[in-house]
Motif scaffolding. Structure first.
Motif, PDB file in Angstrom:
ATOM      1  N   ILE A 138       0.841  -1.199   0.000  1.00  0.00           N
ATOM      2  CA  ILE A 138       0.000   0.000   0.000  1.00  0.00           C
ATOM      3  C   ILE A 138       0.879   1.253   0.000  1.00  0.00           C
ATOM      4  O   ILE A 138       0.665   2.179  -0.782  1.00  0.00           O
ATOM      5  N   GLN A 139       1.867   1.245   0.853  1.00  0.00           N
ATOM      6  CA  GLN A 139       2.767   2.388   0.923  1.00  0.00           C
ATOM      7  C   GLN A 139       3.455   2.621  -0.428  1.00  0.00           C
ATOM      8  O   GLN A 139       3.510   3.747  -0.937  1.00  0.00           O
ATOM      9  N   GLY A 140       3.926   1.511  -1.005  1.00  0.00           N
ATOM     10  CA  GLY A 140       4.541   1.612  -2.315  1.00  0.00           C
ATOM     11  C   GLY A 140       3.595   2.213  -3.330  1.00  0.00           C
ATOM     12  O   GLY A 140       3.964   3.092  -4.116  1.00  0.00           O
ATOM     13  N   GLY A 141       2.365   1.754  -3.290  1.00  0.00           N
ATOM     14  CA  GLY A 141       1.368   2.277  -4.232  1.00  0.00           C
ATOM     15  C   GLY A 141       1.142   3.763  -4.047  1.00  0.00           C
ATOM     16  O   GLY A 141       0.965   4.503  -5.033  1.00  0.00           O
ATOM     17  N   ILE A 142       1.138   4.178  -2.819  1.00  0.00           N
ATOM     18  CA  ILE A 142       0.945   5.600  -2.548  1.00  0.00           C
ATOM     19  C   ILE A 142       2.114   6.404  -3.118  1.00  0.00           C
ATOM     20  O   ILE A 142       1.921   7.391  -3.844  1.00  0.00           O
ATOM     21  N   TYR A 185     -14.215  -9.068  -4.516  1.00  0.00           N
ATOM     22  CA  TYR A 185     -13.521  -8.435  -3.386  1.00  0.00           C
ATOM     23  C   TYR A 185     -12.350  -7.596  -3.871  1.00  0.00           C
ATOM     24  O   TYR A 185     -12.140  -6.468  -3.412  1.00  0.00           O
ATOM     25  N   ALA A 186     -11.589  -8.164  -4.800  1.00  0.00           N
ATOM     26  CA  ALA A 186     -10.444  -7.394  -5.305  1.00  0.00           C
ATOM     27  C   ALA A 186     -10.930  -6.093  -5.930  1.00  0.00           C
ATOM     28  O   ALA A 186     -10.410  -5.007  -5.647  1.00  0.00           O
ATOM     29  N   GLU A 187     -11.965  -6.214  -6.721  1.00  0.00           N
ATOM     30  CA  GLU A 187     -12.492  -5.019  -7.390  1.00  0.00           C
ATOM     31  C   GLU A 187     -12.932  -3.975  -6.369  1.00  0.00           C
ATOM     32  O   GLU A 187     -12.511  -2.807  -6.423  1.00  0.00           O
ATOM     33  N   TYR A 188     -13.763  -4.405  -5.405  1.00  0.00           N
ATOM     34  CA  TYR A 188     -14.316  -3.459  -4.448  1.00  0.00           C
ATOM     35  C   TYR A 188     -13.240  -2.898  -3.524  1.00  0.00           C
ATOM     36  O   TYR A 188     -13.221  -1.709  -3.213  1.00  0.00           O
ATOM     37  N   LEU A 189     -12.370  -3.770  -3.072  1.00  0.00           N
ATOM     38  CA  LEU A 189     -11.391  -3.305  -2.096  1.00  0.00           C
ATOM     39  C   LEU A 189     -10.366  -2.365  -2.728  1.00  0.00           C
ATOM     40  O   LEU A 189      -9.850  -1.447  -2.073  1.00  0.00           O
ATOM     41  N   LEU A 190     -10.098  -2.618  -3.990  1.00  0.00           N
ATOM     42  CA  LEU A 190      -9.136  -1.714  -4.646  1.00  0.00           C
ATOM     43  C   LEU A 190      -9.704  -0.306  -4.795  1.00  0.00           C
ATOM     44  O   LEU A 190      -8.961   0.672  -4.860  1.00  0.00           O
ATOM     45  N   LYS A 191     -11.057  -0.238  -4.842  1.00  0.00           N
ATOM     46  CA  LYS A 191     -11.664   1.096  -4.918  1.00  0.00           C
ATOM     47  C   LYS A 191     -11.268   1.943  -3.704  1.00  0.00           C
ATOM     48  O   LYS A 191     -11.226   3.164  -3.773  1.00  0.00           O
ATOM     49  N   ILE A 192     -11.047   1.253  -2.614  1.00  0.00           N
ATOM     50  CA  ILE A 192     -10.718   1.995  -1.403  1.00  0.00           C
ATOM     51  C   ILE A 192      -9.396   2.726  -1.510  1.00  0.00           C
ATOM     52  O   ILE A 192      -9.290   3.900  -1.169  1.00  0.00           O
ATOM     53  N   VAL A 193      -8.434   2.013  -1.980  1.00  0.00           N
ATOM     54  CA  VAL A 193      -7.094   2.608  -1.969  1.00  0.00           C
ATOM     55  C   VAL A 193      -6.834   3.530  -3.158  1.00  0.00           C
ATOM     56  O   VAL A 193      -6.020   4.442  -3.087  1.00  0.00           O
ATOM     57  N   LYS A 194      -7.525   3.254  -4.220  1.00  0.00           N
ATOM     58  CA  LYS A 194      -7.257   4.043  -5.437  1.00  0.00           C
ATOM     59  C   LYS A 194      -7.690   5.492  -5.283  1.00  0.00           C
ATOM     60  O   LYS A 194      -8.625   5.810  -4.561  1.00  0.00           O
TER      61      LYS A 194
END
Lengths: 194, 194, 194, 194
Positions: A138-142, A185-194
């Motif tokens: 997550i940190q990397g993605g940020i 789940y992957a689809e929905y949860l990725l919405k959170i971080v994006k």
DNA sequence: AATGAATGAGTATTCATTCAT
DNA sequence: TATGAATGAATACTCATTCAT
């Protein structure tokens, strides 16, 4: 020497696996040494040859489960792609475990109030290591501007909480396949971080 | 008549509250009637004047907790606004409970293998009722084109899982206030449905 | 004074009758004060207004039963006829009691190991009095050359044992009426003494 | 293998014998597992290694007693003589048991309200088998014109009742020997059927 | 006279643990 | 190595008894 040691370890693992089954089904208090032994066609007295006491046995259950999970986790994360892809993969793996290895995986989730502190500490450490995998991605993605989130820890908590909860309701007989769940789940949860 | 009945009910509630505390700390098996009684400076025998047996007591714990939660839930949902606002409010309330009434709320979450089916059924029904509140708001949001989601049930699962998990890690001593969490969770979780 | 005393006695008797029922059904240990009270729509606490403790209550049960039986017994024996006729009559009465007042009569038969000696002694005395009725008639019959027997005590034992046993097997639904039994028993048992 | 099994069975029998003693003295409810164990210098926990629970233990007590009695009964009945002689012999054996094995034999007699039906049924069956021995001899005697009686079942009831009652009064310290009783009872009881 | 409430001693049962073999 | 047997501490539950009201 070597051989007998291996045999010992194998037996220990067998016992641990049996214990995991029972504990997940009945909880720490509900699982009896008798039942754990019976599953392996042993007598409960024999367990004490391999483990000091019940707490020791259950403790080693946790350890085994956690390190197994971590191992597989790491292995599948080597080829570097985008952070989104990596996180998606991690979500899939975690769900895979939560569903397929339900009995085993449960142990990571349910904290056992029953451990004495000197047992609890190493367990919590491994749990943290596990969580750190998520944090890093997550940190990397940020940092790579793939994710917009400002509270990576909270995000991680949400992800884990949401995924661990699957066990509470998922039944293979229900209309949904594991793959469906992994995808949604992957689809929905990725919405959170994006 | 009225008076003595009220006294009885009050005492029962006291016991239930004591029991909830212990059970949340130690689990169903770990909680002993002795301990529950001791908390109230009673003897264990007295508990049996008020409750048929341990299962009965614990069952009534669940019932009380669940209906209390539902009640407050409903009360705060009367003024209609946008579905997004409603869902935000519900998230806040749920987290409020999960944090402030941790001991109490835990019971909704942990699945109890220990109940006999005739006790379990009514409990599961209330749990479903609780979940339905979320379903309705999410469904409403979808129909009003506020939410884009296609799998409302899965979304609800993710929301509940994520929020229930808070208990596993939240400590008031940590750097985060309850309000922080409510705010961030609401923000992140709403990203899922929108 | 008189009135209230009578009321007291009446209530005591009610309680005793209730206790007899329960004790016969469940035995001394099995009968609970709660159950005895419930039968009368009282609470168990109230019983202690009338009786010192459980032993006292059960003791008075025995006393009542025995003296009732004796009374009726005596009343029906006044007109003198042959000893054979008298014994026949006594057999009929005893069987009548054993069948019709089964619950009550049981108490004469089953010796309770549970009584402390100071309670047991008066009971045994009454039982002896009861037995003496039979002894007298048998002895009279022997002296009058109606009976040929040489061991009147043993004969009495056989008679009582045989008759008391009826309770173990007699069911009114079975093909036999009380009168049948009275007749056959009288016939067979008289063969012993003659 | 054989050895350890035998040891187990022997131990079980020891426990059963101890239990019989206590139960005969105090009744089902009055006999405590603690006391039964103490008699054997064991702890009550150990009993549960051999028996599932109290009901199971007491049940096996009954079984042992009954089958022992039956066995000896049959063994002594092989040489055929007149029916009168056979019945006399049976009376003697029954009295022998009732006196010598008082503790043991009591169990056949006292009806146990305490057994669950699936335990009670096999017991009742054995009891019937026992009674049938008497029926057969009485019936045989009737057909051989040795006995004149018309109600063989009632006669059997009288015999058993009379003999079982012996326990209620017989004390070895009293003036009468067992042999006296056997003789007189046989004499008197045979008068009934002849 | 009655009762509601509380108590505490007792009882069956479970189960982790030990240990001689 | 394994186990059969035993133990003892814990635990749910029961019930006679007490007592203030």
């Amino acid at each position: 020497m070597k051989l007998s040691e291996k045999k010992l370890l194998k037996k220990k693992e067998e016992i641990i696996l049996s214990a995991i089954k029972i504990v997940n089904r009945k909880g720490y208090q509900g699982a009896t040494m008798e039942e754990i032994a019976a599953e392996l066609l042993m007598t409960k007295g024999s367990l004490y040859y391999y483990f000091k006491n019940k707490e020791d046995l259950i403790f080693q259950c946790h350890q085994l489960v956690l390190s197994n999970a971590m191992e597989e986790f790491q292995a599948q994360l080597e080829e570097p792609t985008s952070y989104e892809e990596r996180l998606r993969k991690m979500i899939q793996i975690h769900i895979e475990y939560a569903i397929e290895e339900k009995e085993t995986f449960n142990m990571i989730i349910k904290p056992d109030e029953t451990f004495s502190t000197d047992r609890l500490d190493p367990l919590l450490k491994i749990r943290q290591d596990y969580a750190r995998y998520f944090d890093e991605v997550i940190q990397g993605g940020i940092e790579a501007n793939e994710f917009t989130i400002r509270e990576p820890k909270i995000a991680r908590m949400i992800l884990l909480g949401a995924m661990n909860w699957i066990q509470q309701w998922y039944r293979p007989e229900g209309g949904m396949t594991k793959e469906d769940i992994q995808k949604i789940y992957a689809e929905y949860l990725l919405k959170i971080v994006k």
